[in-house]
Design an enzyme around this catalytic site. Sequence first.
Site, PDB file in Angstrom:
ATOM      1  N   THR A 212      -2.313  -3.049  19.961  1.00 42.30           N
ATOM      2  CA  THR A 212      -2.572  -1.892  20.737  1.00 42.30           C
ATOM      3  C   THR A 212      -1.508  -1.409  20.933  1.00 42.30           C
ATOM      4  O   THR A 212      -0.568  -1.885  21.286  1.00 42.30           O
ATOM      5  CB  THR A 212      -3.273  -1.936  21.409  1.00 42.30           C
ATOM      6  N   GLU A 261      -4.710   2.352  25.378  1.00 43.50           N
ATOM      7  CA  GLU A 261      -4.943   1.523  24.250  1.00 43.50           C
ATOM      8  C   GLU A 261      -5.394   1.533  23.535  1.00 43.50           C
ATOM      9  O   GLU A 261      -6.628   2.126  22.906  1.00 43.50           O
ATOM     10  CB  GLU A 261      -5.472  -0.149  24.750  1.00 43.50           C
TER      11      GLU A 261
END
Length: 326
Positions: A212, A261
């Site tokens: 991420t 994220e």
Amino acid sequence: MTVFHRNETKEALPERLRGGVVAIGNFDGVHRGHQSVLARALELAAARQKPALVLTFEPHPRTVFKPQTPVFRLTPAPLKARLLEALGFQSVIEYPFTPDFSQRSAQDFITSILMEWIGVSEVVTGFDFHFGRGREGGPAFLMSAGARNGFGVTLVDAFRDENTEVISSSRIRTLLSEGAVAEAAGQLGYRYTVEAEVIHGQQLGRTLGYPTANMSLPGEVTLRPGIYAVRFRLENGAIHDGVASFGYRPTVIDNGAPLLETYLFDFSGDLYGQVCSVSFFGHLRDELKFDGLEPLVAQIRKDEEEARALLSGVRPLGVLDEKIAS
């Protein structure tokens, strides 16, 4: 487009920007209500062949008056400037809003800023615009000052949506706090977008097969924690669909700071240090606490499938959405 920062040196406004049509307001969100004011300013500027300017204030006045509870900014200054450029304005003047500035009289605002510094030919603003110490200056004061000093004043009524409700920044903040990003987009005229530097995280996603791009957002952002279908714009302008988690990662860490994220589909590369943006298209679910990493990974797969399906059918909502989120 020029972003002109007013400062205490009283630097002169460039001659090419003087005498323009000036839209005045905070314009946090540059939502459809604001766009009705801005569109009128652009129309007048084009008809009169004058520069189209926006006079706005930084930081947000509510943050100055109540620093202990800073306002949730829908569009921080750099993003707001890009939205205004996309609409067609030649320049944004960001005037510093300070406690001292808040105590200046309405007449001083007219004389020193609008007339002497900007040399305004027309002011365009909302019907409820107030300015000066104690909000002493209002629409009638502004129109009277314009008549005395040779500049025009155009007041624009509140803009209402399809349900005849007034569109406002506070209403949009409420929608975002509920996770209603699709409804917020309808009020904004584009998908709600944040931007920040990509920072290092715990890199757990990488070990799970879902690396991420992590961003820390300001603490006053009250977006509902959860999982969202998003589009991620890299610093070079490239766009990738993705799925993002905003919140506190209950399965991994307790009471951590909120983090955004984003897992980018079909992308590999190093984004650390880049200032990127994330546009929100749909709220998929709330945060959940899983009994271990295996069920977490299984849910992430489902989230990816749902996000891909949602994003496959979206179309730009308009010019701003095309510029920012598409």
